[in-house]
Design a protein around this motif. Structure first.
Motif, short mmCIF file in Angstrom:
data_model
loop_
_atom_site.label_atom_id
_atom_site.label_comp_id
_atom_site.label_asym_id
_atom_site.label_seq_id
_atom_site.Cartn_x
_atom_site.Cartn_y
_atom_site.Cartn_z
N LEU A 1 0.84 -1.20 0.00
CA LEU A 1 0.00 0.00 0.00
C LEU A 1 0.88 1.25 0.00
O LEU A 1 1.83 1.33 0.78
N VAL A 2 0.55 2.22 -0.88
CA VAL A 2 1.25 3.51 -0.95
C VAL A 2 0.32 4.57 -0.39
O VAL A 2 -0.75 4.83 -0.97
N ARG A 3 0.71 5.22 0.69
CA ARG A 3 -0.19 6.13 1.40
C ARG A 3 -0.63 7.32 0.56
O ARG A 3 -1.80 7.71 0.59
N GLU A 4 0.29 7.94 -0.20
CA GLU A 4 -0.06 9.14 -0.95
C GLU A 4 -1.06 8.85 -2.06
O GLU A 4 -1.75 9.74 -2.54
N GLN A 5 -1.13 7.57 -2.48
CA GLN A 5 -2.09 7.20 -3.53
C GLN A 5 -3.40 6.68 -2.96
O GLN A 5 -4.40 6.61 -3.67
N ALA A 6 -3.37 6.30 -1.68
CA ALA A 6 -4.56 5.66 -1.10
C ALA A 6 -5.62 6.66 -0.66
O ALA A 6 -6.81 6.34 -0.66
N GLY A 7 -5.20 7.85 -0.27
CA GLY A 7 -6.17 8.81 0.27
C GLY A 7 -6.56 8.41 1.68
O GLY A 7 -5.74 8.49 2.60
N ASP A 8 -7.77 7.95 1.85
CA ASP A 8 -8.24 7.50 3.16
C ASP A 8 -7.75 6.06 3.39
O ASP A 8 -8.36 5.10 2.91
N VAL A 9 -6.66 5.94 4.11
CA VAL A 9 -6.03 4.63 4.30
C VAL A 9 -6.96 3.67 5.04
O VAL A 9 -7.08 2.49 4.69
N GLU A 10 -7.61 4.16 6.08
CA GLU A 10 -8.50 3.30 6.87
C GLU A 10 -9.61 2.72 6.00
O GLU A 10 -9.93 1.54 6.09
N ALA A 11 -10.17 3.55 5.13
CA ALA A 11 -11.25 3.06 4.27
C ALA A 11 -10.74 2.02 3.28
O ALA A 11 -11.40 1.00 3.01
N VAL A 12 -9.53 2.24 2.74
CA VAL A 12 -8.96 1.27 1.81
C VAL A 12 -8.70 -0.06 2.50
O VAL A 12 -8.98 -1.13 1.95
N LEU A 13 -8.17 -0.01 3.71
CA LEU A 13 -7.92 -1.25 4.45
C LEU A 13 -9.22 -1.97 4.78
O LEU A 13 -9.27 -3.20 4.79
N ASP A 14 -10.27 -1.22 5.07
CA ASP A 14 -11.57 -1.84 5.33
C ASP A 14 -12.05 -2.61 4.10
O ASP A 14 -12.54 -3.74 4.21
N ARG A 15 -11.92 -1.99 2.92
CA ARG A 15 -12.36 -2.68 1.70
C ARG A 15 -11.49 -3.89 1.41
O ARG A 15 -11.97 -4.93 0.98
#
Length: 678
Positions: free
Chosen positions: A88-102
């Motif tokens: 995972l690349v943080r600057e591309q993920a935006g909302d990291v928590e939401a991406v991890l949830d998905r």
């Protein structure tokens, strides 16, 4: 009276002088600047150009492919396979928590891994990839790929990881790899840049660690263009590294797997040596452990289970375990006595069941005694009193000298860690170790392989191979490297009288084939294939006078860890020796009842290269053997890949090598021997 005055200087002259000085200063400054500019632009141009390039271009190491390991027939023992991972690349993920949830709806992400991911993101730049999950199954990998558009910042990669297709069967010999730890980095001191690569793996135990320099290979180089913040822009060039060299071991995979199955999970070990070459065909330490758990990241629960198991699965008992060799040591004593001339082939000794030394008694395993026996009969029936007597005559130094000539008390040169030296004690050794003088009672105990004498199963196999061949056979485990076979070594002569070796071999033949031989029940029944060997039982505890008066406790009635060790050594065929075998079953009881049948089955498997004919087994065992063959084999743990943890969560740090087996010896090495049955 008038006074003289100098004539006034014209104002124009004063201005001209000042201007000249000023112009001179300005010219000097301009000249210095011009010289400096020339130096920077001409003389130092290359230097500053390189500095600028270093700010724009990074050189990164590319991990080399690790060399693979094969058995003597080319079957893979350690291979590289694809490792499906998610980052995972943080600057591309935006909302990291939401991406991890998905992402967690597609693959499992435990809470502790989620915390780790968030913690690493606070420590690293936003553009640096953070590992989320490794060793994914193909199904999970495909699922994440299919949903990639809905997972910003998530990337899937395919790398390489080590895999051991036969799991516990070869865990101690082949070993395993693991991530470089802080202790190893400090010991390296930055001398090896490869070790600095995140998640780089090196050998931790077995051949993997001892052949690290051969298996590792050389790193490649990648030139990466980066911007002012260090973010990768593009790859400019790539130079692939040199993969590690493949290794071919002397191990016979089929025989090794059979030995592990035959041991059945007992705390035991078996070594099989090809006598002509010294090739180690099997080096089995039971129980084994799953090496892939250490590559993937072993859980705390599994790690604790391995550490607390009384059978010590992490210990390589074959080379690191040392035990009193018991009656298997009697061939050493016999050869020492024959070489020194204190006995001859026809001399007999009377055994009445015990040997008196001063006010102490050293007992024979047969309480009523054996009567008159010569050397061959004493080996065949494993008479303790006979060997008490000849050990006293020959002395400990001569016995230990013969032991070292036969390989006991000498560390074998093998590419695995924690190889034990064993112990062939001498008078000087005891004085140096205990500040005590050697006693005659110590010699009597050593005469039956008890007391201070210690040997590993591998040393006992070497001893047997040397007796069988009359040559100084040396064990080896590496048969080829980089696709090229190594030449078969030529063992030098043992320099022991051939007649004396023949007498000892005849005694070993009688152990298996004479009517009163201690291992007659484990002989081979096939025509033309005779087995020669020697049983042994090493005492773990001293039998008290009260126990002896009560008839001595039966070994099987004692707690497991207080029972005697069972040992056996042998070779076959008798007339043309091909293979030597040694077997040690910890706390297994009698060598004749426990260790000898295992050794017989193993050496028959080696001789026939597969299932031997039923007629080779004793008549009473043929029906059970037939049932075993027609029964569907139970699935082996190594036949299925172990379930890899879905994440890169931290695991307990594995040891750099298995803990060596504690020396197992009697409670008091100098106490009178009890004469346990061979």
């Amino acid at each position: 009276m008038s006074r003289w005055r100098p004539a006034p200087v014209p104002r124009s002259a004063r201005l001209t002088r000042r201007a000249a000085i000023l112009f001179a200063l300005q010219g000097g400054v301009m000249g210095a600047l011009a010289w400096r500019m020339r130096k920077l632009q001409v003389d130092d141009a290359q230097r500053y150009r390189l500095l600028a390039e270093e700010n724009r271009i990074n050189i990164r190491l590319i991990p080399p492919a690790r060399g693979q390991i094969f058995d003597r027939r080319g079957q893979p023992l350690a291979v590289n396979r694809q490792n499906y991972r998610v980052t995972l690349v943080r600057e591309q993920a935006g909302d990291v928590e939401a991406v991890l949830d998905r992402l967690s709806r597609l693959i499992e992400i435990p809470d502790h891994d989620r915390e780790r991911i968030l913690r690493e993101m606070t420590r690293k730049p936003a553009f640096v990839p953070i590992p989320v999950a490794e060793h994914l199954s193909w199904e999970d990998f495909a699922r994440v790929n299919a949903n990639a558009p809905a997972l910003p910042g998530i990337d899937v990669e395919v790398g390489q990881t080590r895999f051991y297709p036969h799991g516990p069967s070869l865990a101690h010999t082949v070993g395993y790899v693991g991530r470089v730890n802080e202790r190893e980095l400090e010991a390296d001191g930055g001398a090896t840049p490869l070790l600095q690569i995140p998640d780089f793996q090196i050998g931790k135990t077995g051949v993997e660690t001892r052949a690290e320099d051969v298996l590792r290979g050389a790193a490649g180089l990648s030139r990466i263009e980066v911007n002012a913040r260090g973010r990768k822009v593009r790859e400019l060039s790539r130079e692939e590294g040199q993969p590690g060299a493949d290794l071919q071991l002397t191990i016979d995979l089929d025989l090794q797997r059979y030995v592990m199955e035959r041991l059945g999970g007992e705390s035991a070990s078996v070594a099989v040596i090809e006598i002509a070459t010294g090739d180690v065909l099997a080096s089995a330490s039971s129980p084994g452990f799953e090496p892939n758990q250490f590559v993937f990241g072993i859980s705390s629960k599994n790690w604790s289970a391995l550490l607390n198991d009384p059978y010590r699965p992490l210990s390589n008992k074959t080379v690191a375990g040392v035990y009193p060799p018991g009656s298997t040591y009697k061939m050493v004593v016999a050869l020492a006595a024959l070489e020194k001339g204190v006995i001859d082939a026809g001399e007999s000794v009377f055994c009445n069941g015990r040997y008196q030394l001063g006010e102490s008694y050293f007992h024979c395993w047969r309480r009523g005694g054996h009567g008159h026996l010569d050397l061959r009969e004493a080996l065949s029936q494993s008479c303790d009193v006979f060997f008490y007597e000849i050990a006293r005559r020959v002395g400990i130094d001569a016995i230990s000298d013969m032991a070292r000539r036969l390989g006991v008390g000498v560390r074998p040169d093998l590419p695995v860690p924690a190889v034990s030296e064993g112990l062939a004690p001498t008078k000087d050794w005891k004085r140096a170790s205990y500040d005590q003088s050697w006693q005659v009672g110590d010699t009597l105990n050593a005469g039956i392989g008890q007391g201070y004498v210690l040997a590993s199963p591998m040393q006992l196999a070497v001893m047997t191979a040397r007796i069988a061949s009359g040559k100084a056979v040396a064990p080896r485990m590496i048969r080829g490297q980089g696709g090229r076979p190594l030449p078969d070594p030529e063992a030098p002569p043992l320099e022991v009288n051939a007649t004396h070796l023949r007498l000892v071999r005849e005694g070993m033949w009688s152990v298996m084939n004479a009517s009163r031989g201690t291992a007659r029940k484990s002989r081979i029944y096939a025509d033309g294939v005779e087995f020669a060997g020697k049983t042994g039982t090493s005492q773990v505890r001293r039998i008290t006078a009260a126990e002896r008066a009560a008839g001595v406790f039966r070994n099987e009635d004692l707690p497991w860890n207080r029972r005697d060790h069972a040992l056996f050594v042998g070779y076959a065929p008798y007339d043309a020796p091909r293979y030597a075998v040694s077997t040690v079953v910890e706390h297994g009881g009698g060598g004749s009842s426990t260790a000898a049948p295992i050794a017989r089955d193993v050496i028959m498997r080696a001789l026939w290269g597969g299932e031997p004919p039923l007629s080779a087994y004793p008549p009473g065992e043929r029906e059970a053997e037939m049932e075993r063959r027609i029964r569907p084999p139970a699935p082996r743990p190594e036949d299925a890949a172990p379930e890899a943890p879905p994440t890169t969560g931290a695991a307990p740090e594995a040891p750099a090598g298995p803990s060596p087996t504690p020396a197992t010896s009697p409670v008091d090495p100098s106490a009178p021997a009890s004469g346990r049955r061979a």
